[in-house]
Scaffold this active site. Structure first.
Site, short mmCIF file in Angstrom:
data_model
loop_
_atom_site.label_atom_id
_atom_site.label_comp_id
_atom_site.label_asym_id
_atom_site.label_seq_id
_atom_site.Cartn_x
_atom_site.Cartn_y
_atom_site.Cartn_z
N GLY A 251 -2.70 -64.25 57.16
CA GLY A 251 -2.99 -64.17 55.82
C GLY A 251 -2.79 -65.49 55.23
O GLY A 251 -2.17 -66.57 55.79
N CYS A 252 -3.24 -65.86 53.91
CA CYS A 252 -3.21 -67.17 53.23
C CYS A 252 -1.89 -67.44 52.86
O CYS A 252 -1.43 -68.75 53.37
CB CYS A 252 -3.98 -67.14 52.04
SG CYS A 252 -3.76 -65.61 50.85
#
Length: 308
Positions: A115-116
């Site tokens: 995920g970012c």
């Protein structure tokens, strides 16, 4: 030999960016499904099974379904959803996170894209737990701000079209106030923590970019100081060109850090800030939420898998 790649979910924000990055390449055959056929499982299954590597840019349930549709075909997967971030049998697609992780990705059957927010947090935390500087029981707090493109097409429209009934006019907003953000399990497991971090994400009125901020008390760590933390980060990321450790003398001269500084890149910068007496330390990761935080990471993982 040219490999076939299929992006399942190519019409979403991340999928579109990946498709744009791959469109001009002559070392792959990019398979494509028309938008009107994206919910036709027979056509999806055919594409998934024909691909050497499938990149999933889908909601979690649809990503699990895609893997099932290709069962037995030998198709390798890169999943950009959260469905498999801590699942058995999936290699974590953050090549710089652990010694030997790059080689694991090269030979993996299934890779789960980070995920970012997780990318920034794990980039800061994992080297410290591996070095023994950060106890696994440390009560980590994470504050972060992302560009609105991370919210997908609906949020992009809400931010960019003021005529919409659901237009967002605020300069930024906090969310996941119940402390149950979907990245928390991933950050905990992949950072080597035993306590859930307290994570407060925010969205700002800028399209791309991200800052992930982790404050630490030196006295609650295992002999850590600004210098030993900086040294641990520098040693962990030595020999690669994706993650940059900003020198402390450069950080000392900064009045602020722009969350858009890494927009349009696939790289990440890590800062180690500290109070003058060194007792409080502030770690900051700066990255593009759609670059190293999403499509850039997926293409990096694809490039590694193509080496096998």
């Amino acid at each position: 030999m040219t490999k076939s790649v299929f992006i399942d979910g190519e019409h979403g924000t991340t999928g579109l960016q990946i498709a744009e990055r791959l469109a001009a390449r002559d070392d792959i055959n990019l398979l494509s499904l028309a938008m009107e056929d994206r919910r036709d499982n027979e056509k999806r299954a055919a594409m998934l099974r024909d691909a050497d590597i499938a990149i999933l840019c889908l909601p979690d349930d649809a990503a699990r379904e895609a893997v099932a549709l290709a069962e037995g075909s030998g198709t390798r997967f890169i999943d950009a959803s959260t469905a498999h971030r801590i699942a058995d049998g999936w290699v974590y697609g953050f090549a710089e996170s652990e010694p030997g992780q790059r080689e694991k990705i090269i030979h993996a059957q299934n890779v789960t894209n980070p995920g970012c927010y997780s990318t920034g947090a794990i980039a800061l935390l994992r080297p410290l737990t591996l070095a023994g500087l950060l106890p696994s029981t440390y009560p980590v707090t994470i504050n972060a701000v992302s560009g609105y493109s991370g919210g997908g097409k609906q949020m992009i429209a809400q931010m960019e079209d003021a005529t919409r009934d659901d237009a967002i006019e605020a300069p930024y907003f906090a969310y996941a106030l119940s402390l149950k953000h979907k990245h928390v399990p991933e950050i905990k497991v992949r950072s080597g923590l035993t306590l859930d971090p307290i994570f407060t994400p925010n969205v700002g009125r800028f399209a791309q970019g991200m800052l992930v901020n982790i404050p630490l008390h030196a006295d609650a760590m295992n002999g850590a100081s600004r210098e030993t933390i900086h040294q641990a980060l520098a040693a962990h990321y030595a020999g690669q060109d994706i993650v940059e450790i900003v020198p402390n003398d450069v950080t000392d001269g900064l009045a602020r850090i722009d969350p858009t500084e890494m927009a349009g890149t696939d790289r990440m910068k890590l800062y180690v800030c500290a109070r003058e007496d060194g007792k409080q330390i502030n770690l900051i990761a700066s990255l593009d939420n759609l670059g190293k935080g999403a499509s850039g990471a997926a293409v990096q993982n694809l490039n590694l898998m193509l080496q096998a």
